[in-house]
Design an enzyme around this catalytic site. Sequence first.
Site, short mmCIF file in Angstrom:
data_model
loop_
_atom_site.label_atom_id
_atom_site.label_comp_id
_atom_site.label_asym_id
_atom_site.label_seq_id
_atom_site.Cartn_x
_atom_site.Cartn_y
_atom_site.Cartn_z
N HIS A 126 105.85 49.89 58.31
CA HIS A 126 105.81 51.34 58.59
C HIS A 126 105.68 51.44 60.12
O HIS A 126 106.58 51.82 60.90
CB HIS A 126 104.60 51.94 57.93
N CYS A 147 96.35 51.80 57.53
CA CYS A 147 96.65 52.72 58.41
C CYS A 147 97.47 54.20 57.73
O CYS A 147 96.92 55.36 57.93
CB CYS A 147 97.63 52.49 59.30
N HIS A 148 98.25 53.68 56.98
CA HIS A 148 98.88 55.03 56.26
C HIS A 148 99.14 54.87 54.85
O HIS A 148 100.15 55.36 53.91
CB HIS A 148 100.31 55.19 57.00
N GLY A 149 98.43 53.57 54.26
CA GLY A 149 98.19 53.33 52.73
C GLY A 149 99.70 52.82 52.04
O GLY A 149 100.22 53.58 51.24
#
Lengths: 422, 175, 267
Positions: free
Chosen positions: B119, B139-141
Site C-alpha cells: 500500500h 498503518c492502514h489495516g
Amino acid sequence: MSGPSTYEPKTGIEKWLDSRLPIVRFSQDTMINFPTPKNLNYWYTFGGILSLILVVQIVTGIVLAMHYVAHVDYAFESVQRIRRDVPWGWMIQYIHANGASMFFLAVYLHMFRGLYYGSYKAPREILWILGVVIFLLMMATAFMGYVLPWGQMSYWGAVVITNLFGALPIIGETITTWLWGGFSVDNPTLNRFFSLHYLLPFAIAGVVALHVWALHVPGNNNPTGVSVKSGKDTVPFHPYYTVKDGFALLLFFILFAVFVFYMPDILGHADNYIPADPLVTPSHIVPEWYFLPFYAILRAIPDKLMGVLAMFASIGVLFILPWLDTSRVRSMRYRPVMRWFFLIFVGACLLLGYCGGQNPEGWVLHASRLATVYYFAYFLLILPIVGLIETPKPRPASIADSIHGDRGKPRSDTAATPAPAE
Amino acid sequence: MSEPSRRDFIYIAAGAAAAAGGALTLWPFIDQMNPAADTLALASTEVDLSQVTEGQQITVMWRGKPVFVRHRTPAEIEEARSVDVSGLRDPATDQERLVPLSGGEYQPQFLIMVGICTHLGCVPLGNRSGDYDGWFCPCHGSHYDTAGRIRKGPAPKNLEVPGYEYLSDTVVKIG
Amino acid sequence: MKSDMMRVFLIAVALLTSTTAIAAEEEVHAPNQDWSFEGPFGVFDRASLQRGYQVYREVCAACHSMDYMYFRMLGQEGGPFHDEDYPNPNDNPVIKALSAEFQIEDGPDDLGDMFMRPGQTSDRFPAPYPNDNAARAANGGAHPPDLSVIVKARGGGADYLDALLTGYKDAPEGEEPPRAGLYYNEYFAGHWIAMPPQLTEGRVTYEDGTEATPEQMAEDVTTFLAWASEPHMETRKRMGFGVIIFLIILSGLTFLAYKEVWRDVEH
C-alpha cells in the site's frame, strides 16, 4: 536601467503580464535591447564568463554535497568515493576543483581590465566596490572549499589562515578559538566551513545581481573610456554581445576542459592526497596559486601582525581606489605615462605570485618586498600623483569617432600626436 | 555578400550544436544520483535457512529493505493452499510465490518476501497476525494470508517476492 | 587552554618559517620514464597492471594498506582484470576468486560475536594492521603509508615511485643513518628510509612468465598503483577528447555566427 524601456507588449497575455509582473520587459531591457558600446574588446567578455563559471560551481557543488561527508573521519574517504564510485563523480569533482582556479583566472583578468580602462572611476565606483566584495567572498569560499577534502594541505592551510587572526592584539586568541569551535582545527571547524562554503556562493550570486544592476545604471565602460554619447555608439546587447561573449566563453571552456580532462591535478598539490594529520606538517606548505600574491605580501613583512595587516590592506586598498585615481581620463590608452606604471603593476603582481610559491629567502624575499612596496605605491602614490602631472593624449569625441578614426591608420594609440614632454 | 541562407545555416548549426551539447552535459548531473558502484556491489545478500526453526520468522536487510524469511508450519502451508485463488485481489497460488531448488523441487516451508506493505511502504507485523493468520499492516489495516497474499484492506498487491535463488538446500542468495 | 593556544600559535609560526629549513636538503630528481599511461591517449598496459597487482599482493601488502580499494574495482572497466563478458565486476569469477583468497572479519553475528568469512567482491582490500599504532609498532616507528592514491600523493608521481623502489644504494662515505633500521635511498627526501629494499631478483614468480627483475617489478607495481590512484583515468582522457573536439567545432560555428552578426556594424 539606462534609457527608457523599449519593450512593447504585443499580445494580450504579454500586456496582462506586463501590468502585473514586468519580467519580460525587465529581461528585454537588461539582456536583449540593452545599449552596449560597440567597441568592447575580448577583455570585456570575462564578466559573462564569470557568471557562467559561478553557475558551474554552484551546480557541481550542489551535486558534490549530495555525496560528501563533512566529518573528519569520513571527509577524505567520501571524496575518494566520489572519484571512484559515484557515477560521473570523478568528472564533477574535477570540474569543481579546477573551476575554482578558472574562476580566479577569469576574475583577475576581469579586474586588470577594469584597472586598465578605468572602469572603477565615476560614475562606476559602486560597481567597482561591489566587485571587490565579490572578490572577497570568492576568496573566503575558495579557502573554505579547499579545506573540505581534508587532505594535508587542507588541514594545514586552515591552521595557517585561521592563525592569521591570532595576530590581532588582545582579541586574537578569542577569535581563533571562536573560528575553530575548539582549541585546534577539528571537526567543528570542518562542519562550519562546509556550511559556509555552501552558503557563500549564493551570497556571491546576490552581490553579482547588484553588480549587474550597478553596471546597467551608467552602462558599460569601453576601451576608449569615453562615455556613450548617442545611439551611434551602441548596439543592442543581443545578439551582438551574446554571440561575442558566447564565442569567448567557448574558448575559455576549451582551456577549462584541457585542465579538467588532461591535467586535473596540476593546479593542486600532491600533499592534499595525504589524509589530514594534525601531528605532521607538510615540508613545503603553499596555498592554491590564486592566493600566492597575497601570501607573498604576508611573508614579505617580517612582523606577524604587520604582515597580516598588509595582506588585508592589499585588498582593502581596492575599496578606496576610485578616489585615489586623480586623472580625469578613464582609459589608459590615452595615458602615456600611467600605462607603463600599469604594466609594471601587472608584472609586480605576477612576481608576487611567483614569490608566494617559493621559500621566502635570498633574492625571493627581496623581490617580494620590492613588489609589495610597488603594489601599495601604485595605489597610494602613483595613481594620485601621475593623475595630476600627466598630460593625456587627445581622446576621440565619441566611440563612433574612435572607430572611424582608427580606419586607415596604422592602428594604435601611439599613432596619435606624440605626448608633449613635460 | 552572402545570401541569407548561409547566414541562417550558420545560426541554426551553432544553435543546434549548443543545444545538443547542453543536453548531453545534463546527463552526468542526472546520472550521478543513481546508485554508486559501492552501493551496487552490496545489492545481494545470502541467508542461511538452517538457522530458521519451524514457526519462526527472521528479517534480513536487503538493499536497505526488510526481507521476511519464514519457516512455515504444515498448518500454515495447508491454510495457504486451501484458498480459492480465483477470488483473490492479486491471484497467485502458493507455489507461484516460491522459487524451486536448482533441481526443480520446492521447499514450501520457506517463504521469502520483501517485508513492505504494497500500500504505502510500511512494514507489516508477522507472527500469524491479521484476520488470515499471516501478516497485518498497522498503518492502514491491510491483511495478508500465510502466503503473503493480500486478502483485506487497501493494499493492491501481494507482498513482493524478491528475486532469489537456492545456492544449496539451506542457503539462498537474495538479489 | 592558554598552552593549547600557544602551541597552535607556535605551529603556525613554525610553518611560516619551516620552508626555509627544508629547502636546504638536496633531493635527487627522479629520472623521467616512459609510461604506458602517459600523454593524452595513454592507457594502462593491462598485463603490467595484472603483474603489478601480484607484486602489491605478494610484497607490498604485507605492510601497506590500500584502504580506498575494493576487490570489485579490479574488474571494473579499465581495471586489471576487466572482462567484457562481465560488465558488473561483482559477477566476474576472477574477481570472486581473488577476493575469496582472503578471510575478512565480519559481524556481529546473532550472538554478538565477530566472525571470519571468505572475502567478497564488495570487500575492501584487507589492511595488514588493525590501526596506525600497530603499523608503527611493527615497523620501527615508521608508518607505511596507504597506497590507494600514492601516485597522486607524491610530487614526482610514477617516476618518483619507480625510482624510489629501485633507488637503494650504499650510503656515501661519512653519511650515517640518524638511527638504526634505516636504509639509504637516493630518491627519498632525507635519503634515510625505514622501508628495507623489497624488490629483489625473483621476489615474485609472474604467472605470465615475465622475468621478475627488480626493474620489471618496480615498473609493474608502479603501473598498478598509478591505476589505483585514478581508476577512471582512461575514461577521463577519452571523454576529454570528445568534449574538446566538440567545443572546438562549436566555437568555430559560434565564431562564424559572430562574424555574421557583426558584419554590418563598424566596430
